[in-house]
Structures are given as structure tokens and as C-alpha cells.
Design a protein around this motif. Structure first.
Motif, PDB file in Angstrom:
ATOM      1  N   MET A 149       0.826  -1.205   0.000  1.00  0.00           N
ATOM      2  CA  MET A 149       0.000   0.000   0.000  1.00  0.00           C
ATOM      3  C   MET A 149       0.859   1.253   0.000  1.00  0.00           C
ATOM      4  SD  MET A 149      -3.011   0.923   2.689  1.00  0.00           S
ATOM      5  CE  MET A 149      -3.908   2.456   2.534  1.00  0.00           C
ATOM      6  N   ARG A 150       2.169   1.086  -0.198  1.00  0.00           N
ATOM      7  CA  ARG A 150       3.066   2.219  -0.150  1.00  0.00           C
ATOM      8  C   ARG A 150       2.789   3.161  -1.305  1.00  0.00           C
ATOM      9  NH1 ARG A 150       8.012   2.177  -2.395  1.00  0.00           N
ATOM     10  NH2 ARG A 150       7.937  -0.082  -2.472  1.00  0.00           N
ATOM     11  N   THR A 151       2.759   4.463  -1.018  1.00  0.00           N
ATOM     12  CA  THR A 151       2.447   5.459  -2.030  1.00  0.00           C
ATOM     13  C   THR A 151       3.483   6.561  -1.964  1.00  0.00           C
ATOM     14  OG1 THR A 151       0.128   5.005  -1.625  1.00  0.00           O
ATOM     15  CG2 THR A 151       0.644   6.935  -2.959  1.00  0.00           C
ATOM     16  N   THR A 152       4.471   6.544  -2.852  1.00  0.00           N
ATOM     17  CA  THR A 152       5.509   7.559  -2.878  1.00  0.00           C
ATOM     18  C   THR A 152       5.191   8.557  -3.963  1.00  0.00           C
ATOM     19  OG1 THR A 152       7.124   5.952  -2.142  1.00  0.00           O
ATOM     20  CG2 THR A 152       7.968   7.979  -3.123  1.00  0.00           C
ATOM     21  N   MET A 153       5.126   9.846  -3.623  1.00  0.00           N
ATOM     22  CA  MET A 153       4.700  10.866  -4.561  1.00  0.00           C
ATOM     23  C   MET A 153       5.830  11.849  -4.817  1.00  0.00           C
ATOM     24  SD  MET A 153       1.681  10.014  -5.227  1.00  0.00           S
ATOM     25  CE  MET A 153       0.560   8.793  -4.575  1.00  0.00           C
ATOM     26  N   LEU A 154       6.157  12.061  -6.088  1.00  0.00           N
ATOM     27  CA  LEU A 154       7.171  13.041  -6.450  1.00  0.00           C
ATOM     28  C   LEU A 154       6.600  14.134  -7.338  1.00  0.00           C
ATOM     29  CD1 LEU A 154      10.148  10.654  -7.226  1.00  0.00           C
ATOM     30  CD2 LEU A 154       9.736  11.939  -5.145  1.00  0.00           C
ATOM     31  N   GLY A 155       5.433  13.939  -7.884  1.00  0.00           N
ATOM     32  CA  GLY A 155       4.856  14.923  -8.780  1.00  0.00           C
ATOM     33  C   GLY A 155       3.560  15.462  -8.250  1.00  0.00           C
ATOM     34  N   LEU A 156       2.536  15.512  -9.101  1.00  0.00           N
ATOM     35  CA  LEU A 156       1.271  16.115  -8.722  1.00  0.00           C
ATOM     36  C   LEU A 156       0.213  15.088  -8.362  1.00  0.00           C
ATOM     37  CD1 LEU A 156       1.074  18.904 -11.441  1.00  0.00           C
ATOM     38  CD2 LEU A 156       1.880  19.089  -9.085  1.00  0.00           C
ATOM     39  N   LEU A 157       0.607  13.820  -8.295  1.00  0.00           N
ATOM     40  CA  LEU A 157      -0.353  12.768  -8.001  1.00  0.00           C
ATOM     41  C   LEU A 157      -0.891  12.921  -6.587  1.00  0.00           C
ATOM     42  CD1 LEU A 157      -1.592  10.198  -9.179  1.00  0.00           C
ATOM     43  CD2 LEU A 157       0.303   8.922  -8.180  1.00  0.00           C
ATOM     44  N   THR A 158      -2.181  12.682  -6.400  1.00  0.00           N
ATOM     45  CA  THR A 158      -2.798  12.761  -5.082  1.00  0.00           C
ATOM     46  C   THR A 158      -3.625  11.525  -4.834  1.00  0.00           C
ATOM     47  OG1 THR A 158      -4.779  13.859  -5.909  1.00  0.00           O
ATOM     48  CG2 THR A 158      -2.954  15.269  -5.219  1.00  0.00           C
ATOM     49  N   LEU A 159      -3.918  11.293  -3.547  1.00  0.00           N
ATOM     50  CA  LEU A 159      -4.844  10.238  -3.190  1.00  0.00           C
ATOM     51  C   LEU A 159      -6.236  10.828  -3.080  1.00  0.00           C
ATOM     52  CD1 LEU A 159      -2.840   8.170  -0.566  1.00  0.00           C
ATOM     53  CD2 LEU A 159      -3.100   7.757  -3.003  1.00  0.00           C
ATOM     54  N   THR A 160      -7.139  10.072  -2.478  1.00  0.00           N
ATOM     55  CA  THR A 160      -8.502  10.550  -2.361  1.00  0.00           C
ATOM     56  C   THR A 160      -8.556  11.782  -1.494  1.00  0.00           C
ATOM     57  OG1 THR A 160      -8.850   9.105  -0.472  1.00  0.00           O
ATOM     58  CG2 THR A 160      -9.427   8.241  -2.642  1.00  0.00           C
ATOM     59  N   GLY A 161      -9.599  12.591  -1.672  1.00  0.00           N
ATOM     60  CA  GLY A 161      -9.723  13.819  -0.902  1.00  0.00           C
ATOM     61  C   GLY A 161      -8.798  14.876  -1.455  1.00  0.00           C
ATOM     62  N   CYS A 162      -8.434  15.858  -0.598  1.00  0.00           N
ATOM     63  CA  CYS A 162      -7.621  16.977  -1.060  1.00  0.00           C
ATOM     64  C   CYS A 162      -6.182  16.879  -0.581  1.00  0.00           C
ATOM     65  CB  CYS A 162      -8.231  18.300  -0.586  1.00  0.00           C
ATOM     66  SG  CYS A 162      -8.415  18.424   1.200  1.00  0.00           S
ATOM     67  N   THR A 163      -5.781  15.744   0.018  1.00  0.00           N
ATOM     68  CA  THR A 163      -4.422  15.592   0.509  1.00  0.00           C
ATOM     69  C   THR A 163      -3.444  15.511  -0.657  1.00  0.00           C
ATOM     70  OG1 THR A 163      -5.153  14.442   2.485  1.00  0.00           O
ATOM     71  CG2 THR A 163      -2.872  14.127   1.834  1.00  0.00           C
ATOM     72  N   ARG A 164      -2.367  16.279  -0.590  1.00  0.00           N
ATOM     73  CA  ARG A 164      -1.282  16.197  -1.567  1.00  0.00           C
ATOM     74  C   ARG A 164      -0.087  15.576  -0.865  1.00  0.00           C
ATOM     75  NH1 ARG A 164      -0.889  19.643  -6.152  1.00  0.00           N
ATOM     76  NH2 ARG A 164       1.337  19.674  -5.687  1.00  0.00           N
ATOM     77  N   TRP A 165       0.217  14.340  -1.199  1.00  0.00           N
ATOM     78  CA  TRP A 165       1.282  13.627  -0.509  1.00  0.00           C
ATOM     79  C   TRP A 165       2.657  14.094  -0.950  1.00  0.00           C
ATOM     80  CZ3 TRP A 165      -0.545  11.076   3.466  1.00  0.00           C
ATOM     81  CH2 TRP A 165      -1.849  10.596   3.424  1.00  0.00           C
ATOM     82  N   ASP A 166       2.733  14.852  -2.054  1.00  0.00           N
ATOM     83  CA  ASP A 166       4.031  15.346  -2.502  1.00  0.00           C
ATOM     84  C   ASP A 166       4.427  16.623  -1.777  1.00  0.00           C
ATOM     85  OD1 ASP A 166       1.807  16.473  -3.959  1.00  0.00           O
ATOM     86  OD2 ASP A 166       3.286  17.537  -5.178  1.00  0.00           O
ATOM     87  N   GLY A 222       1.175  -0.470  13.585  1.00  0.00           N
ATOM     88  CA  GLY A 222       2.625  -0.576  13.599  1.00  0.00           C
ATOM     89  C   GLY A 222       3.225  -1.345  12.446  1.00  0.00           C
ATOM     90  N   ALA A 223       2.612  -2.465  12.063  1.00  0.00           N
ATOM     91  CA  ALA A 223       3.190  -3.300  11.011  1.00  0.00           C
ATOM     92  C   ALA A 223       3.239  -2.552   9.684  1.00  0.00           C
ATOM     93  CB  ALA A 223       2.386  -4.594  10.874  1.00  0.00           C
ATOM     94  N   GLN A 224       2.138  -1.878   9.331  1.00  0.00           N
ATOM     95  CA  GLN A 224       2.143  -1.133   8.078  1.00  0.00           C
ATOM     96  C   GLN A 224       3.130   0.027   8.143  1.00  0.00           C
ATOM     97  OE1 GLN A 224      -1.600   0.533   6.820  1.00  0.00           O
ATOM     98  NE2 GLN A 224      -0.705   1.469   4.992  1.00  0.00           N
ATOM     99  N   LEU A 225       3.212   0.679   9.292  1.00  0.00           N
ATOM    100  CA  LEU A 225       4.134   1.801   9.442  1.00  0.00           C
ATOM    101  C   LEU A 225       5.574   1.357   9.184  1.00  0.00           C
ATOM    102  CD1 LEU A 225       3.997   4.420  12.282  1.00  0.00           C
ATOM    103  CD2 LEU A 225       6.156   3.347  11.704  1.00  0.00           C
ATOM    104  N   ARG A 226       5.975   0.244   9.783  1.00  0.00           N
ATOM    105  CA  ARG A 226       7.335  -0.252   9.554  1.00  0.00           C
ATOM    106  C   ARG A 226       7.570  -0.553   8.078  1.00  0.00           C
ATOM    107  NH1 ARG A 226      10.453  -1.744  13.923  1.00  0.00           N
ATOM    108  NH2 ARG A 226       9.392  -1.995  15.943  1.00  0.00           N
ATOM    109  N   THR A 227       6.593  -1.194   7.442  1.00  0.00           N
ATOM    110  CA  THR A 227       6.744  -1.546   6.032  1.00  0.00           C
ATOM    111  C   THR A 227       6.873  -0.304   5.165  1.00  0.00           C
ATOM    112  OG1 THR A 227       5.505  -3.604   6.335  1.00  0.00           O
ATOM    113  CG2 THR A 227       5.667  -2.732   4.095  1.00  0.00           C
ATOM    114  N   GLU A 228       5.986   0.673   5.374  1.00  0.00           N
ATOM    115  CA  GLU A 228       6.005   1.891   4.568  1.00  0.00           C
ATOM    116  C   GLU A 228       7.337   2.625   4.699  1.00  0.00           C
ATOM    117  OE1 GLU A 228       3.668   2.925   2.554  1.00  0.00           O
ATOM    118  OE2 GLU A 228       1.828   1.899   3.163  1.00  0.00           O
ATOM    119  N   ILE A 229       7.784   2.828   5.930  1.00  0.00           N
ATOM    120  CA  ILE A 229       8.999   3.611   6.154  1.00  0.00           C
ATOM    121  C   ILE A 229      10.241   2.843   5.718  1.00  0.00           C
ATOM    122  CG2 ILE A 229      10.472   4.621   7.932  1.00  0.00           C
ATOM    123  CD1 ILE A 229       7.993   5.493   9.410  1.00  0.00           C
ATOM    124  N   ASN A 230      10.350   1.587   6.103  1.00  0.00           N
ATOM    125  CA  ASN A 230      11.545   0.824   5.752  1.00  0.00           C
ATOM    126  C   ASN A 230      11.673   0.641   4.246  1.00  0.00           C
ATOM    127  OD1 ASN A 230      12.023   0.673   8.470  1.00  0.00           O
ATOM    128  ND2 ASN A 230      11.414  -1.468   8.693  1.00  0.00           N
TER     129      ASN A 230
END
Length: 338
Positions: free
Chosen positions: A1-18, A136-144
Motif C-alpha cells: 500500500m506504499r504510495t511515494t509521490m514526487l509529482g502532482l499525483l494525489t490520493l482521495t480527498g484533497c491531501t497532496r502527498w508530494d 505498527g506493522a504497516q508503518l514499519r513496512t512503509e517507512i523501511n
């Protein structure tokens, strides 16, 4: 479920992960005093604060309630990692709880260590798992995974800082190497963040003349960092307006035949006047104890957060040479430096 954003891509709603997370959130400290209490308190034995910080405290962290007000309370945790050549790399975690003892916000800033050490995930995962068992498990996976993927690409393909973000039923998470991990809980807003420090600290304008008298080069305002070249000393503060919120300074110590050869008065001829009279004497005594013994300390003294990182060497006949990095108080949550 990792979502790394470098451009203008966004997820649902108005959150801009970049985009970087707002630190501090807009308007967090733009309010009048709301029953501000800046007297530090130990972590209680029960409740969310105890659960959040228990894994950290078991791992050697010092944690305390730094301040509170009518809307919430701010917790501050710290550990000193000891590296090569007797260096100290502090790591901090911050938590904001609402008036109903629910986690509203958390920040795990990055350390100076290599991201491969995964220190942010190692601190955040057990703390958040204690209140959100499935986080916790997802957090470790996403960050690592993010750290491993971007180990040699710190600026990103288009010279932007690479960032990642995700959301679960508990919170929104944002992570990058510049800001670390910022956690914003779902539906648990704190409108007025605590900002008090008047229990233990005075104003910079009232302290600066005494610093200059002790040999510090201070140009305040606006300078918040002062140096004392003759002793390799420094003094720096975080402020809210003119009010000191936290102070850090470095000072040496030399014990010969049981006597201090570098009195505190050489650098602070009028004493620690950046502290209130209520706490000045007990805090000074605690600092002098560490200067005599060359030992570190982290705790609450007269309702004041005090951390001391001591580097010392024992000479002949039990003489001692030491240098101490001292912090009084904790900065406001979500502000730099941490």
C-alpha cells in the motif's frame, strides 16, 4: 500500500502527498492564553499518555508532559544515542493529546543517523501500536521500504524531496527524510495548542545583557544563537515572541583536587537569569552536580525539563575534564529545533 509521490499525483480527498506536512499546523499557536500550564509533569501510570510512551520508556527514553492548556497537553520524549568518538545523537518524539486523552497528533523527527538504521520506524511503530494495534506493522513496512528505495536518491528524480504518505482508520501519515514522520489522527482536532513556558523561563530581552557580560556574542534581536569563543560555548533559544520556550547551552568543567576550576559564574556572572527565580536555584544545583561528576541526566527539576549530555574523561588523581550539552525546557510541538 506504499504510495511515494514526487509529482502532482494525489490520493482521495484533497491531501497532496508530494507536499511537506505543515509544521506547525496553521493557527495552532495563534490564540490567547487558554489556561496554559508550563509546569512539567511525569507521565501518569495509566491512560493514553502512559500507553503511548511505555514502549519508549522501556527502551531507555525519557518522557514527560511538557505543557498543557484547556484544549490539550503536549508530551515530549528524548533519548541520547551514543556514537563514535564519544558523540551524542539525540532523538525526540512529540505527542499532542486532546482534552479527552486521545492522541491528536504525533511527530517523530529524523535523526542525524543513516536512514538505514530505521530509527524513526523503531520508535514510532511500538508507540502507536500500543494504542492502535493494527498501525505498527504497516508503518514499519512503509517507512523501511521507502528508506531502502530512496537510499541513493535523496533529492528525487526532479530535484524534489521524495515523500510518502498513507492513511488508515486511525490517522494520516506523512514521511520524508527532512521532516521524519508526522501523524495526524482522524477526527481528533486540537484547536489551541499549548504554548506556555512562564513557569521556568524569562524573556530573551531580559537575559541578553547578562549573556554578554559573560562573554557571549549576542545580537538580539533577531539573533537567537549566541557563541562564546573563548570557551567553545554556545547558547541558543527557541522563542514565542520574546518569551523563552527552551534554552540550550554548552559548558565545560574541570575538577582538580576536588575543586571546580571553571566556575559557572565565568559564563553566567549573574547566574542563570534566563530562568525564573522559582526554578533557578534547583536547576543550577542539578547542573552543578553533573559538572562535578561528569554524568548525564534527564528528568524534571522543580517542574522544569532538564537534559544534560556529558562527555567526560578522568585524569590522574581522580581529576575530571568534561563538556556538557544542556537543555532546559522543551520547544513547542511541531517547531524547530526539536
Amino acid at each position: 500500500m506504499r504510495t511515494t509521490m514526487l509529482g502532482l499525483l494525489t490520493l482521495t480527498g484533497c491531501t497532496r502527498w508530494d507536499e511537506p506536512p505543515p509544521l506547525p499546523p496553521a493557527g495552532a499557536y495563534k490564540h490567547d492564553a487558554a489556561a496554559e500550564n508550563s509546569q512539567a509533569q511525569p507521565i501518569p501510570r495509566d491512560g493514553i499518555a502512559a500507553a503511548l510512551t511505555r514502549p519508549l520508556r522501556k527502551a531507555g527514553w525519557f518522557c514527560a508532559q511538557a505543557r498543557a492548556n484547556a484544549d490539550g497537553r503536549a508530551l515530549w520524549c528524548r533519548i541520547a544515542h551514543h556514537g563514535a568518538a564519544d558523540t551524542v545523537q539525540p532523538q525526540v518524539a512529540q505527542f499532542l493529546l486532546d482534552r479527552d486523552d486521545r492522541l491528536a497528533w504525533a511527530w517523530f523527527p529524523p535523526t542525524e543517523a543513516d536512514p538505514e538504521d530505521h530509527k524513526v520506524a523503531a520508535a514510532a511503530a511500538p508507540a502507536l501500536t500500543a494504542i492502535w494495534p493494527d498501525a505498527g506493522a504497516q508503518l514499519r513496512t512503509e517507512i523501511n521500504d521507502f528508506d531502502d528505495d530512496h537510499r541513493t536518491n535523496t533529492a528525487g528524480d526532479d530535484d524534489e524531496m521524495p515523500r510518502t504518505g498513507w492513511r488508515d482508520t486511525h490517522a494520516e501519515y506523512r514521511y520524508d527524510w527532512l521532516n521524519g514522520l508526522v501523524v495526524t489522527a482522524q477526527d481528533t482536532p486540537v484547536r489551541r495548542w499549548p504554548f506556555g513556558s512562564d513557569h521556568y523561563a524569562t524573556s530573551m530581552s531580559s537575559a541578553v545583557d547578562d549573556l554578554r557580560a559573560g562573554g557571549y556574542d549576542c545580537s538580539y534581536p533577531p539573533q537567537q544563537n549566541c557563541n562564546r569563543s573563548q570557551s567553545n560555548g554556545y547558547f541558543r533559544v527557541t522563542l514565542r515572541g520574546d518569551q523563552i520556550v527552551s534554552a540550550q547551552f554548552g559548558i565545560g568543567s574541570r575538577i582538580e583536587s576536588g575543586r571546580q576550576q571553571h566556575p559557572l559564574g565565568q559564563e553566567f556572572p549573574h547566574g542563570l537569569t534566563f530562568l525564573t527565580e522559582t526554578v533557578r536555584r534547583p536547576v543550577t544545583e542539578r547542573i552543578e552536580q553533573s559538572r562535578r561528576t561528569g554524568t548525564s541526566f534527564a528528568g524534571i527539576v522543580a517542574g522544569t525539563l532538564v537534559t544534560i549530555d556529558a562527555r567526560s574523561s578522568t585524569l590522574d588523581r581522580g581529576d575530571l575534564v568534561a563538556y556538557l550539552d544542556i537543555q532546559i525546557g522543551a520547544p513547542l510541538a511541531a517547531t524547530l529545533p526539536v
